[in-house]
Scaffold this motif. Structure first.
Motif, PDB file in Angstrom:
ATOM      1  N   ASP A  72       0.803  -1.643  -0.084  1.00 22.90           N
ATOM      2  CA  ASP A  72      -0.109   0.091   0.149  1.00 22.90           C
ATOM      3  C   ASP A  72       0.656   0.969  -0.246  1.00 22.90           C
ATOM      4  OD1 ASP A  72      -1.916  -1.526   0.013  1.00 22.90           O
ATOM      5  OD2 ASP A  72      -2.889  -1.078   1.813  1.00 22.90           O
ATOM      6  N   ILE A  73       1.890   1.143   1.139  1.00 25.19           N
ATOM      7  CA  ILE A  73       2.819   2.721   0.674  1.00 25.19           C
ATOM      8  C   ILE A  73       3.791   2.679  -0.474  1.00 25.19           C
ATOM      9  CG2 ILE A  73       5.379   3.508   1.620  1.00 25.19           C
ATOM     10  CD1 ILE A  73       4.005   1.940   4.399  1.00 25.19           C
ATOM     11  N   ALA A  74       3.816   1.340  -1.083  1.00 24.18           N
ATOM     12  CA  ALA A  74       4.652   1.610  -2.264  1.00 24.18           C
ATOM     13  C   ALA A  74       3.913   2.038  -3.580  1.00 24.18           C
ATOM     14  CB  ALA A  74       5.028   0.050  -2.490  1.00 24.18           C
ATOM     15  N   ALA A  76       0.922   4.438  -2.682  1.00 22.49           N
ATOM     16  CA  ALA A  76       0.413   5.544  -2.407  1.00 22.49           C
ATOM     17  C   ALA A  76       1.803   6.524  -2.873  1.00 22.49           C
ATOM     18  CB  ALA A  76       0.087   5.671  -1.209  1.00 22.49           C
ATOM     19  N   ASN A  77       2.904   5.783  -2.886  1.00 25.75           N
ATOM     20  CA  ASN A  77       3.640   6.813  -3.327  1.00 25.75           C
ATOM     21  C   ASN A  77       4.613   6.409  -5.633  1.00 25.75           C
ATOM     22  OD1 ASN A  77       4.924   8.578  -1.341  1.00 25.75           O
ATOM     23  ND2 ASN A  77       5.337   5.687  -0.339  1.00 25.75           N
ATOM     24  N   GLY A  78       3.302   6.222  -5.766  1.00 26.19           N
ATOM     25  CA  GLY A  78       3.991   5.601  -6.839  1.00 26.19           C
ATOM     26  C   GLY A  78       4.448   4.895  -7.780  1.00 26.19           C
ATOM     27  N   GLY A  79       4.698   3.871  -6.587  1.00 23.30           N
ATOM     28  CA  GLY A  79       5.438   3.013  -7.165  1.00 23.30           C
ATOM     29  C   GLY A  79       4.449   1.734  -6.851  1.00 23.30           C
TER      30      GLY A  79
END
Length: 138
Positions: A72-74, A76-79
């Protein structure tokens, strides 16, 4: 088995790092506890207050929650979510650090998959080995 609110509460009490329902919504915790129930078959015994099945379910669910949060973090950071890997070394400016990271064999990677990437996955492996010992009463 049905994953009840009591089981979700017991999970949160067992692993306090997952206590915040805003960070770890009940629906998400329930989903991974359901997966964990599927991963722990008859050899694990019955779910109970002190049983190995409970601990195995909680470890597996925690492992999956951590991996899902990283994905989810990836995003959310466009990854794009990537397969987890252990960090062997890191450099920042002129400073670098190396870590003793055992490299699993191809057979271990096939056998354990991503379970080797979190402390919860390692705990699940340990418990799974214990659950596999001995016979099963049917």
């Amino acid at each position: 088995m049905d994953i009840t609110p009591d089981i979700v509460s017991a999970f949160r009490a067992y692993y306090p790092g997952f206590a915040d329902a805003d960070d770890w919504p009940d629906a998400t915790v329930t989903r991974y506890l359901e997966e964990a129930d599927d991963e722990t078959g008859k050899r694990w015994g019955e779910y109970g207050a002190r049983g190995i099945k409970k601990r195995g379910m909680f470890a597996f669910a925690a492992h999956r929650l951590v991996l899902a949060k990283a994905a989810d973090i990836a995003v959310a950071n466009g990854g794009t979510p990537a397969a987890p890997a252990r960090l062997a070394s890191k450099s920042i400016g002129g400073e670098s650090a190396s870590f003793a990271v055992p490299t699993p064999s191809a057979a271990e990677q096939e056998r354990y998959g991503d379970l080797l990437t979190t402390i919860y996955g390692l705990e699940f492996i340990r418990l799974r080995q214990r659950a596999a010992m001995g016979g099963v009463m049917v």
